[in-house]
Design an enzyme around this catalytic site. Structure first.
Site, PDB file in Angstrom:
ATOM      1  N   GLU A 120      62.787  81.440  -8.412  1.00  0.00           N
ATOM      2  CA  GLU A 120      62.184  82.301  -7.392  1.00  0.00           C
ATOM      3  C   GLU A 120      63.041  83.551  -7.165  1.00  0.00           C
ATOM      4  OE1 GLU A 120      59.324  81.298  -7.520  1.00  0.00           O
ATOM      5  OE2 GLU A 120      58.812  80.787  -5.445  1.00  0.00           O
ATOM      6  N   THR A 168      54.679  88.646  -4.416  1.00  0.00           N
ATOM      7  CA  THR A 168      55.548  88.206  -3.323  1.00  0.00           C
ATOM      8  C   THR A 168      56.529  89.315  -2.962  1.00  0.00           C
ATOM      9  OG1 THR A 168      55.326  85.947  -4.094  1.00  0.00           O
ATOM     10  CG2 THR A 168      57.182  86.400  -2.643  1.00  0.00           C
TER      11      THR A 168
HETATM   12  N1  LIG Z   1      56.450  80.497 -15.092  1.00  0.00           N
HETATM   13  C1  LIG Z   1      55.893  81.449 -14.354  1.00  0.00           C
HETATM   14  N2  LIG Z   1      54.720  81.226 -13.719  1.00  0.00           N
HETATM   15  C2  LIG Z   1      54.132  82.194 -12.973  1.00  0.00           C
HETATM   16  N3  LIG Z   1      54.638  83.424 -12.785  1.00  0.00           N
HETATM   17  C3  LIG Z   1      55.818  83.695 -13.383  1.00  0.00           C
HETATM   18  C4  LIG Z   1      56.497  82.717 -14.178  1.00  0.00           C
HETATM   19  N4  LIG Z   1      57.648  83.282 -14.619  1.00  0.00           N
HETATM   20  C5  LIG Z   1      57.679  84.534 -14.151  1.00  0.00           C
HETATM   21  N5  LIG Z   1      56.570  84.802 -13.399  1.00  0.00           N
HETATM   22  C6  LIG Z   1      56.276  86.071 -12.716  1.00  0.00           C
HETATM   23  O1  LIG Z   1      56.305  85.846 -11.307  1.00  0.00           O
HETATM   24  C7  LIG Z   1      55.373  86.693 -10.651  1.00  0.00           C
HETATM   25  C8  LIG Z   1      54.458  85.822  -9.793  1.00  0.00           C
HETATM   26  O2  LIG Z   1      55.211  85.254  -8.794  1.00  0.00           O
HETATM   27  P1  LIG Z   1      54.794  85.414  -7.270  1.00  0.00           P
HETATM   28  O3  LIG Z   1      55.861  84.755  -6.488  1.00  0.00           O
HETATM   29  O4  LIG Z   1      54.480  86.862  -6.999  1.00  0.00           O
HETATM   30  O5  LIG Z   1      53.422  84.636  -7.247  1.00  0.00           O
HETATM   31  P2  LIG Z   1      53.088  83.180  -6.781  1.00  0.00           P
HETATM   32  O6  LIG Z   1      54.181  82.302  -7.283  1.00  0.00           O
HETATM   33  O7  LIG Z   1      51.698  82.849  -7.174  1.00  0.00           O
HETATM   34  O8  LIG Z   1      53.028  83.381  -5.224  1.00  0.00           O
HETATM   35  P3  LIG Z   1      53.644  82.707  -3.919  1.00  0.00           P
HETATM   36  O9  LIG Z   1      55.111  82.551  -4.204  1.00  0.00           O
HETATM   37  O10 LIG Z   1      53.323  83.699  -2.854  1.00  0.00           O
HETATM   38  O11 LIG Z   1      52.955  81.430  -3.663  1.00  0.00           O
HETATM   39  C9  LIG Z   1      54.585  87.389 -11.734  1.00  0.00           C
HETATM   40  O12 LIG Z   1      55.144  88.681 -11.876  1.00  0.00           O
HETATM   41  C10 LIG Z   1      54.872  86.585 -12.987  1.00  0.00           C
HETATM   42  O13 LIG Z   1      54.833  87.344 -14.174  1.00  0.00           O
HETATM   43  N1  LIG Z   2      57.991  82.316   2.180  1.00  0.00           N
HETATM   44  C1  LIG Z   2      57.707  83.144   1.052  1.00  0.00           C
HETATM   45  C2  LIG Z   2      56.822  82.393   0.118  1.00  0.00           C
HETATM   46  C3  LIG Z   2      56.342  83.199  -1.029  1.00  0.00           C
HETATM   47  O1  LIG Z   2      55.640  82.351  -1.860  1.00  0.00           O
HETATM   48  C4  LIG Z   2      56.998  84.395   1.536  1.00  0.00           C
HETATM   49  O2  LIG Z   2      56.066  84.257   2.311  1.00  0.00           O
HETATM   50  O3  LIG Z   2      57.395  85.495   1.169  1.00  0.00           O
END
Ligand SMILES: Nc1ncnc2c1ncn2[C@@H]1O[C@H](COP(=O)(O)OP(=O)(O)OP(=O)(O)O)[C@@H](O)[C@H]1O
Ligand SMILES: N[C@@H](CCO)C(=O)O
Length: 293
Positions: A120, A168
């Site tokens: 993350e 995010t």
């Molecule tokens: N294994 C992976 N799976 C998904 N996204 C990834 C991965 N590795 C890198 N990324 C990158 O992370 C970003 C997505 O992460 P982000 O935290 O924005 O979304 P999320 O995980 O769906 O959301 P949230 O954390 O709000 O629930 C994208 O830019 C993506 O390319």
């Molecule tokens: N607590 C984090 C979670 C992102 O998935 C945010 O809201 O930014």
């Protein structure tokens, strides 16, 4: 070869910004690993075209580094990235469980939380653990600087995912630096109500406790149609509605008999604005599952 299924998660739940998280029954990522001299990653499935295979840019690469566990890692995405459903975290959680077993590192699920959070840090700039914790441990989790508290819970939810992306990183930029004491007091009360609701598997208390006047209003501005979709879900019987994680996913807590109507109402409300969406009718569920092939 080892296979791990790690579930989507919903962080914050309104009143628990950067603290609360829940594991969802569906969707999920599936990660397969086998030992290799150096880490190589392939990605298939939902939104895979937006996910880098370079280990230096993928959350699972950060986990392999943190565990000193090089491997060929195949990620089958069930969770679209930038969804608010913990897409990046689910891959990281799955990889942490799989590589810990593959290399006999002997870490507990709780000890894997900071390891998976390294992923993350890579994608959002901060090692927040409120998605990786529920994906690893299941149920409802409370993450603080002192560690993680986990509670098994089983509340029906609808997670509605519109066809739009909110990263995010961007959503963290709108979080206010300070808050009025009155809003802090309200939010603490709501967080406490939600926690009691989780201990009782009570969707009414959980829904009521999802209210938050500090972070959520700033974030809803990034999601086209949020107010219309929230109102539609509440009219259809949702006990509470909030932004899922950093959005654009929207989470509704509910009683099981109302789930179908709430899902349809949310999809229709987005549709009326010309926005396609899908809704997962699921419940708070289990953490990552390891399969030995
Ligand atoms: N294994 C992976 N799976 C998904 N996204 C990834 C991965 N590795 C890198 N990324 C990158 O992370 C970003 C997505 O992460 P982000 O935290 O924005 O979304 P999320 O995980 O769906 O959301 P949230 O954390 O709000 O629930 C994208 O830019 C993506 O390319
Ligand atoms: N607590 C984090 C979670 C992102 O998935 C945010 O809201 O930014």
């Amino acid at each position: 070869m080892l296979t791990v299924r790690a579930p989507a998660t919903s962080a914050n739940l309104g009143s628990g910004f950067d603290v609360f998280g829940v594991a969802l029954g569906t969707p999920a990522d599936v990660v397969r690993v086998e030992r290799a001299p150096e880490t190589r990653i392939t990605v298939t499935g939902a939104g895979s075209q937006y996910i880098p295979e370079d280990p230096a840019q993928n959350t699972v690469g950060a986990v392999a580094d943190a565990l000193d566990a090089p491997a060929h890692i195949k990620i089958d995405k069930g969770i679209r990235p930038a969804s608010g459903l913990g897409s990046s975290a689910a891959s990281a959680a799955a990889a942490a469980v799989a590589l810990n077993a593959l290399y006999d590192r002997g870490l507990s699920r709780a000890e894997l939380v900071p390891v998976a959070a390294e992923g993350e840090a890579l994608v959002s700039g901060e090692a927040h653990a409120d998605n990786v914790a529920p994906s690893l441990l299941g149920g409802f989790t409370v993450v603080t600087d002192d560690g993680v508290t986990q509670l098994d819970a089983s509340i029906p939810v609808v997670a509605c995912l519109p066809e739009m992306s909110v990263s995010t990183r961007d959503a963290r930029e709108v979080v206010p630096d300070s808050a009025a004491l009155e809003d802090v007091v309200d939010t603490v009360g709501n967080a406490a109500t939600l926690t009691v609701g989780m201990t009782r598997d009570d969707p009414d208390l959980v829904g009521r406790g999802m209210e938050d006047a500090i972070v959520t209003p700033e974030r809803t501005a990034l999601i086209d149609g949020y107010d219309r979709v929230r109102d539609a879900a509440l009219e259809a019987g949702a006990t509470g509605v909030t932004v899922s994680g950093a959005g654009p996913g929207i989470l509704a807590a509910c009683h099981r008999p109302d789930q179908g109507a709430i899902a349809a109402a949310m999809i229709d409300a987005f549709d009326a604005l010309g926005i396609e969406s899908r809704a997962y009718q699921t419940r708070i569920g289990e953490g990552a599952t390891l399969y030995r092939d």
